[in-house]
Design a protein around this motif. Sequence first.
Motif, mmCIF file in Angstrom:
data_model
loop_
_atom_site.group_PDB
_atom_site.id
_atom_site.type_symbol
_atom_site.label_atom_id
_atom_site.label_comp_id
_atom_site.label_asym_id
_atom_site.label_seq_id
_atom_site.Cartn_x
_atom_site.Cartn_y
_atom_site.Cartn_z
ATOM 1 N N CYS A 147 0.844 -1.196 0.000
ATOM 2 C CA CYS A 147 0.000 0.000 0.000
ATOM 3 C C CYS A 147 0.881 1.248 0.000
ATOM 4 O O CYS A 147 1.740 1.397 0.878
ATOM 5 N N CYS B 93 0.016 3.384 3.541
ATOM 6 C CA CYS B 93 0.394 2.946 4.890
ATOM 7 C C CYS B 93 1.492 1.884 4.891
ATOM 8 O O CYS B 93 1.879 1.399 5.941
ATOM 9 N N ASN C 178 1.435 -1.108 4.247
ATOM 10 C CA ASN C 178 0.963 -2.457 4.543
ATOM 11 C C ASN C 178 1.216 -3.347 3.328
ATOM 12 O O ASN C 178 0.916 -2.962 2.204
ATOM 13 N N CYS D 176 -6.561 -1.943 0.348
ATOM 14 C CA CYS D 176 -5.755 -2.168 1.546
ATOM 15 C C CYS D 176 -6.702 -2.123 2.746
ATOM 16 O O CYS D 176 -7.286 -1.073 3.024
ATOM 17 N N CYS E 153 -5.825 0.656 5.678
ATOM 18 C CA CYS E 153 -6.136 2.098 5.641
ATOM 19 C C CYS E 153 -7.304 2.450 4.719
ATOM 20 O O CYS E 153 -7.795 3.573 4.749
HETATM 21 ZN ZN ZN Z 1 -2.973 1.044 3.327
#
Ligand code: ZN
Length: 217
Positions: free
Chosen positions: A11, A14, A16, A53, A56
């Motif tokens: 992502c 964030c 991730n 994602c 977020c």
């Molecule tokens: Zn994210």
Amino acid sequence: MTTLNLIELTCPVCENVFRSQTVVATNAFGGKRTDFHERAAGMQPLPYFVHLCTHCGYAGIERDFADGVGVPPELRASVLDQLQSALQHELPSGSLKYDHAARVAEWQGSEPRYLADLYLRAAWCCVDEHDTEAERYFRRRAAWRFAEALESFDGVPIEERAVLTYLIGELWRRIGDRRRAREWFDKVPTEITEPAAQAWVMEVAQQQRRSPREWFA
Ligand SMILES: [Zn+2]
């Protein structure tokens, strides 16, 4: 049959790292509705053309997760502020994925035509999710954005104007606004540029105005 594959995405908001299903192949379409919604045999591929994602709420197509995708601070703030809080389920629905992708694309200042396509796909997902209220909401957003694309000078190639004009009529018809639907169906003849090749658009617009059907033959 729809074949899916797992891909790993990072992502850009964030950081991730997560796995998402993507469409490898789809065929044996079960037909097409009069708003161009194609039906696959078996599982519908639509939700898997877009990724989200779940940490977020950022979403987009695969290239929106590519290395080096820049996320300006305002976009990051909007995602964290407005999309993260909208996540309620571990497994986001197709319509939620498209909704988030459309909102990210709005914040990025994407073209109306692109936004319209995302909203239309969100509406199509709602059909499978049996959520008629959300379906109408996304159809309205798609209709507005398609109309905006038609208004801009180079938003739509000239040979596609008639079919999009028809589609806006069909979206309003499916929303239940017959007056607006008729207005758009009636504009189709003025957008025809190749009478022979586009005769089918004229035909289907007239038919949907008079005695609508749900599927193309
Ligand atoms: Zn994210």
